[in-house]
Design a protein around this motif. Structure first.
Motif, PDB file in Angstrom:
ATOM      1  N   GLN A 118       0.822  -1.202   0.000  1.00  0.00           N
ATOM      2  CA  GLN A 118       0.000   0.000   0.000  1.00  0.00           C
ATOM      3  C   GLN A 118       0.861   1.260   0.000  1.00  0.00           C
ATOM      4  N   HIS A 119       1.846   1.284   0.887  1.00  0.00           N
ATOM      5  CA  HIS A 119       2.733   2.441   0.971  1.00  0.00           C
ATOM      6  C   HIS A 119       3.482   2.655  -0.342  1.00  0.00           C
ATOM      7  N   ALA A 120       4.003   1.583  -0.906  1.00  0.00           N
ATOM      8  CA  ALA A 120       4.780   1.688  -2.143  1.00  0.00           C
ATOM      9  C   ALA A 120       3.897   2.090  -3.319  1.00  0.00           C
ATOM     10  N   THR A 121       2.654   1.623  -3.329  1.00  0.00           N
ATOM     11  CA  THR A 121       1.732   1.998  -4.406  1.00  0.00           C
ATOM     12  C   THR A 121       1.427   3.485  -4.375  1.00  0.00           C
ATOM     13  N   ILE A 122       1.231   4.013  -3.161  1.00  0.00           N
ATOM     14  CA  ILE A 122       1.005   5.453  -3.021  1.00  0.00           C
ATOM     15  C   ILE A 122       2.234   6.229  -3.486  1.00  0.00           C
ATOM     16  N   GLU A 123       3.407   5.769  -3.068  1.00  0.00           N
ATOM     17  CA  GLU A 123       4.644   6.426  -3.487  1.00  0.00           C
ATOM     18  C   GLU A 123       4.826   6.356  -4.993  1.00  0.00           C
ATOM     19  N   ALA A 124       4.431   5.230  -5.590  1.00  0.00           N
ATOM     20  CA  ALA A 124       4.617   5.037  -7.027  1.00  0.00           C
ATOM     21  C   ALA A 124       3.779   6.010  -7.847  1.00  0.00           C
ATOM     22  N   ALA A 125       2.705   6.522  -7.258  1.00  0.00           N
ATOM     23  CA  ALA A 125       1.850   7.458  -7.984  1.00  0.00           C
ATOM     24  C   ALA A 125       2.412   8.875  -8.004  1.00  0.00           C
ATOM     25  N   THR A 126       3.333   9.173  -7.106  1.00  0.00           N
ATOM     26  CA  THR A 126       3.847  10.545  -6.990  1.00  0.00           C
ATOM     27  C   THR A 126       4.495  11.056  -8.273  1.00  0.00           C
ATOM     28  N   PRO A 127       5.390  10.292  -8.916  1.00  0.00           N
ATOM     29  CA  PRO A 127       5.966  10.780 -10.171  1.00  0.00           C
ATOM     30  C   PRO A 127       4.928  10.970 -11.266  1.00  0.00           C
ATOM     31  N   LEU A 128       3.887  10.150 -11.248  1.00  0.00           N
ATOM     32  CA  LEU A 128       2.829  10.298 -12.250  1.00  0.00           C
ATOM     33  C   LEU A 128       2.083  11.613 -12.064  1.00  0.00           C
ATOM     34  N   VAL A 129       1.791  11.959 -10.813  1.00  0.00           N
ATOM     35  CA  VAL A 129       1.134  13.236 -10.535  1.00  0.00           C
ATOM     36  C   VAL A 129       2.034  14.392 -10.983  1.00  0.00           C
ATOM     37  N   SER A 130       3.319  14.273 -10.716  1.00  0.00           N
ATOM     38  CA  SER A 130       4.268  15.298 -11.161  1.00  0.00           C
ATOM     39  C   SER A 130       4.258  15.422 -12.678  1.00  0.00           C
ATOM     40  N   THR A 131       4.188  14.292 -13.362  1.00  0.00           N
ATOM     41  CA  THR A 131       4.168  14.307 -14.822  1.00  0.00           C
ATOM     42  C   THR A 131       2.896  14.955 -15.349  1.00  0.00           C
ATOM     43  N   VAL A 132       1.773  14.684 -14.699  1.00  0.00           N
ATOM     44  CA  VAL A 132       0.520  15.344 -15.091  1.00  0.00           C
ATOM     45  C   VAL A 132       0.675  16.856 -14.968  1.00  0.00           C
ATOM     46  N   ASN A 133       1.296  17.317 -13.899  1.00  0.00           N
ATOM     47  CA  ASN A 133       1.508  18.757 -13.710  1.00  0.00           C
ATOM     48  C   ASN A 133       2.428  19.335 -14.773  1.00  0.00           C
ATOM     49  N   VAL A 134       3.495  18.608 -15.086  1.00  0.00           N
ATOM     50  CA  VAL A 134       4.424  19.079 -16.123  1.00  0.00           C
ATOM     51  C   VAL A 134       3.735  19.122 -17.476  1.00  0.00           C
ATOM     52  N   ALA A 135       3.072  18.032 -17.840  1.00  0.00           N
ATOM     53  CA  ALA A 135       2.407  17.984 -19.143  1.00  0.00           C
ATOM     54  C   ALA A 135       1.339  19.065 -19.259  1.00  0.00           C
ATOM     55  N   SER A 136       0.639  19.335 -18.165  1.00  0.00           N
ATOM     56  CA  SER A 136      -0.363  20.404 -18.163  1.00  0.00           C
ATOM     57  C   SER A 136       0.297  21.761 -18.401  1.00  0.00           C
ATOM     58  N   ALA A 137       1.431  21.982 -17.744  1.00  0.00           N
ATOM     59  CA  ALA A 137       2.165  23.235 -17.935  1.00  0.00           C
ATOM     60  C   ALA A 137       2.651  23.372 -19.367  1.00  0.00           C
ATOM     61  N   VAL A 138       3.101  22.269 -19.955  1.00  0.00           N
ATOM     62  CA  VAL A 138       3.562  22.288 -21.350  1.00  0.00           C
ATOM     63  C   VAL A 138       2.423  22.703 -22.278  1.00  0.00           C
ATOM     64  N   ILE A 139       1.250  22.167 -22.044  1.00  0.00           N
ATOM     65  CA  ILE A 139       0.098  22.508 -22.883  1.00  0.00           C
ATOM     66  C   ILE A 139      -0.291  23.966 -22.718  1.00  0.00           C
ATOM     67  N   GLU A 140      -0.233  24.471 -21.489  1.00  0.00           N
ATOM     68  CA  GLU A 140      -0.523  25.887 -21.264  1.00  0.00           C
ATOM     69  C   GLU A 140       0.484  26.776 -21.992  1.00  0.00           C
ATOM     70  N   LEU A 141       1.756  26.392 -21.923  1.00  0.00           N
ATOM     71  CA  LEU A 141       2.789  27.158 -22.622  1.00  0.00           C
ATOM     72  C   LEU A 141       2.608  27.073 -24.129  1.00  0.00           C
ATOM     73  N   ALA A 142       2.240  25.903 -24.616  1.00  0.00           N
ATOM     74  CA  ALA A 142       2.004  25.739 -26.052  1.00  0.00           C
ATOM     75  C   ALA A 142       0.836  26.604 -26.511  1.00  0.00           C
ATOM     76  N   SER A 143      -0.196  26.694 -25.681  1.00  0.00           N
ATOM     77  CA  SER A 143      -1.347  27.547 -26.010  1.00  0.00           C
ATOM     78  C   SER A 143      -0.928  29.006 -26.125  1.00  0.00           C
ATOM     79  N   GLU A 144      -0.097  29.437 -25.197  1.00  0.00           N
ATOM     80  CA  GLU A 144       0.395  30.821 -25.218  1.00  0.00           C
ATOM     81  C   GLU A 144       1.290  31.062 -26.426  1.00  0.00           C
ATOM     82  N   LEU A 145       2.141  30.083 -26.704  1.00  0.00           N
ATOM     83  CA  LEU A 145       3.092  30.226 -27.805  1.00  0.00           C
ATOM     84  C   LEU A 145       2.402  30.196 -29.158  1.00  0.00           C
TER      85      LEU A 145
END
Length: 207
Positions: free
Chosen positions: A107-134
């Protein structure tokens, strides 16, 4: 480490039977490539023709490079946490006590394993926002690369969405489930925005 190895070496590792790297690392690299493409288009938005927006373009480029580095870190973190998850699954389960310890570790490791995925969602979202502006100010001769950036980020979000949903199904803690559900909602919304960017570029090209 992904950030220092060659592309061919990374792909050989990805293609092997080793547990890492896996989908989570690949997801982060999709996002990293999207960020790199945004930076490239922003860097091409320079010179006298783009004097009025060059400062804005440089800010976008700098932000995109920072997102690229964040995505690479997420890729490396995904390898680390997935190794920990694999270790948890490998724990002994001969006695009831061992079974309980193993369940808690998973359980603990599964929760930890999701952390990089959440970070990636945030990065990819930021990339799309920047692409929209650009898309509004960028060098038109490389506008297809804005769409390519959005599509790379969209690929990251789509795969992250599937993986996060699997994690949610395996996690019992309601607070953690709610946090990950918010990330899946964000991913779904940003996928739609990425599709709008690609559609806008295609429409402009065919006009």
């Amino acid at each position: 480490m992904i950030s220092t190895e060659t592309v061919s070496n990374y792909l050989e590792r990805l293609a092997s039977g080793a547990p890492t790297p896996g989908g989570g690392a690949a997801v982060a690299l999709h996002a990293a490539q999207g960020a790199a493409l945004v930076s490239m288009v922003a860097e091409f938005t320079s010179g006298p023709r783009y004097a009025d927006v060059q400062e804005q373009a440089q800010r976008i480029a700098e932000n995109a490079k920072e997102q690229m580095r964040s995505a690479l870190f997420a890729a490396e973190e995904d390898e680390r946490v997935f190794r920990a998850l694999s270790t948890a699954y490998g724990l002994r389960k001969d006695t009831e006590e061992q079974k309980a310890e193993r369940r808690d570790a998973i359980q603990h490791a599964t929760i930890e394993a999701a952390t990089p995925l959440v970070s990636t969602v945030n990065v990819a979202s930021a990339v799309i926002e920047l692409a929209s502006e650009l898309l509004l100010i960028g060098n038109r001769s490389v506008s297809s690369d804005v769409a390519a950036a959005a599509e790379a980020a969209r690929a990251a979000l789509g795969t992250a969405l599937v993986t996060l949903e699997m994690n949610i199904a395996a996690i019992k803690d309601e607070t953690q489930r709610a946090q990950l559900t918010r990330a899946t909602t964000q991913a779904s919304q940003m996928i739609s925005q990425a599709e709008e960017i690609s559609s806008a570029v295609r429409s402009a090209v065919s006009a």
